[in-house]
Design a protein around this motif. Sequence first.
Motif, PDB file in Angstrom:
ATOM      1  N   TYR A 280      14.133 -11.795  11.433  1.00  0.00           N
ATOM      2  CA  TYR A 280      12.830 -12.027  10.803  1.00  0.00           C
ATOM      3  C   TYR A 280      12.702 -12.450   9.466  1.00  0.00           C
ATOM      4  N   SER A 281      11.427 -13.248   9.175  1.00  0.00           N
ATOM      5  CA  SER A 281      11.457 -13.645   7.906  1.00  0.00           C
ATOM      6  C   SER A 281       9.951 -13.086   7.494  1.00  0.00           C
ATOM      7  N   SER A 282      10.012 -12.244   6.245  1.00  0.00           N
ATOM      8  CA  SER A 282       8.826 -11.855   5.944  1.00  0.00           C
ATOM      9  C   SER A 282       7.758 -12.859   5.128  1.00  0.00           C
ATOM     10  N   GLU A 283       8.670 -13.916   4.612  1.00  0.00           N
ATOM     11  CA  GLU A 283       7.962 -14.829   3.954  1.00  0.00           C
ATOM     12  C   GLU A 283       7.054 -15.900   5.014  1.00  0.00           C
ATOM     13  N   PHE A 284       7.758 -16.098   6.138  1.00  0.00           N
ATOM     14  CA  PHE A 284       6.956 -16.978   7.132  1.00  0.00           C
ATOM     15  C   PHE A 284       6.383 -16.053   8.217  1.00  0.00           C
ATOM     16  N   ASN A 285       6.835 -14.649   8.357  1.00  0.00           N
ATOM     17  CA  ASN A 285       6.073 -13.870   9.159  1.00  0.00           C
ATOM     18  C   ASN A 285       6.625 -14.348  10.737  1.00  0.00           C
TER      19      ASN A 285
ATOM     20  N   GLN B 227      23.670 -11.360  -3.008  1.00  0.00           N
ATOM     21  CA  GLN B 227      22.835 -11.671  -1.897  1.00  0.00           C
ATOM     22  C   GLN B 227      23.595 -11.918  -0.790  1.00  0.00           C
TER      23      GLN B 227
ATOM     24  N   ILE C 289      17.226 -16.637   1.969  1.00  0.00           N
ATOM     25  CA  ILE C 289      16.164 -17.281   1.653  1.00  0.00           C
ATOM     26  C   ILE C 289      16.180 -18.701   1.850  1.00  0.00           C
ATOM     27  N   GLN C 290      17.126 -19.455   1.504  1.00  0.00           N
ATOM     28  CA  GLN C 290      17.177 -20.852   1.571  1.00  0.00           C
ATOM     29  C   GLN C 290      17.383 -21.135   3.155  1.00  0.00           C
TER      30      GLN C 290
ATOM     31  N   PHE D 209      16.172 -19.659   5.548  1.00  0.00           N
ATOM     32  CA  PHE D 209      14.938 -19.256   6.445  1.00  0.00           C
ATOM     33  C   PHE D 209      14.055 -20.510   5.991  1.00  0.00           C
ATOM     34  N   ARG D 210      14.016 -20.739   4.838  1.00  0.00           N
ATOM     35  CA  ARG D 210      13.344 -22.049   4.561  1.00  0.00           C
ATOM     36  C   ARG D 210      13.691 -23.417   5.288  1.00  0.00           C
TER      37      ARG D 210
ATOM     38  N   MET E 171      12.477 -22.951   8.898  1.00  0.00           N
ATOM     39  CA  MET E 171      11.085 -23.090   8.694  1.00  0.00           C
ATOM     40  C   MET E 171      10.948 -24.751   8.942  1.00  0.00           C
TER      41      MET E 171
END
Length: 87
Positions: free
Chosen positions: A24-29, A52, A61-62, A64-65, A68
């Motif tokens: 799960y990514s909270s940035e992209f929900n 990290q 973070i990268q 997940f991006r 996406m």
Amino acid sequence: MHCSDAIISELCRFKKVLLKGNFYSSEFNRKFHAENATFLFEKDKSKKGSFQICVNGVSLIQWFRTKMNEWRENLSIPTKQNKGIRL
């Protein structure tokens, strides 16, 4: 995804852990699926004394991006472009 105590223990000993599932990514929900993803705690080179989580050699973070952007491309949704500074 919920991690067992054994997985957390391995990560805390800076050992690579191979996982599969939905993350799960909270940035992209939203959740992103991965098969055979290698997770590891590493020193954060941009922040002295910090660590990290890395997935397959890149920061979480990268990762997940990137996932996406792949999802958007599969749906033919244009990715956001940095338009820079307008004068």
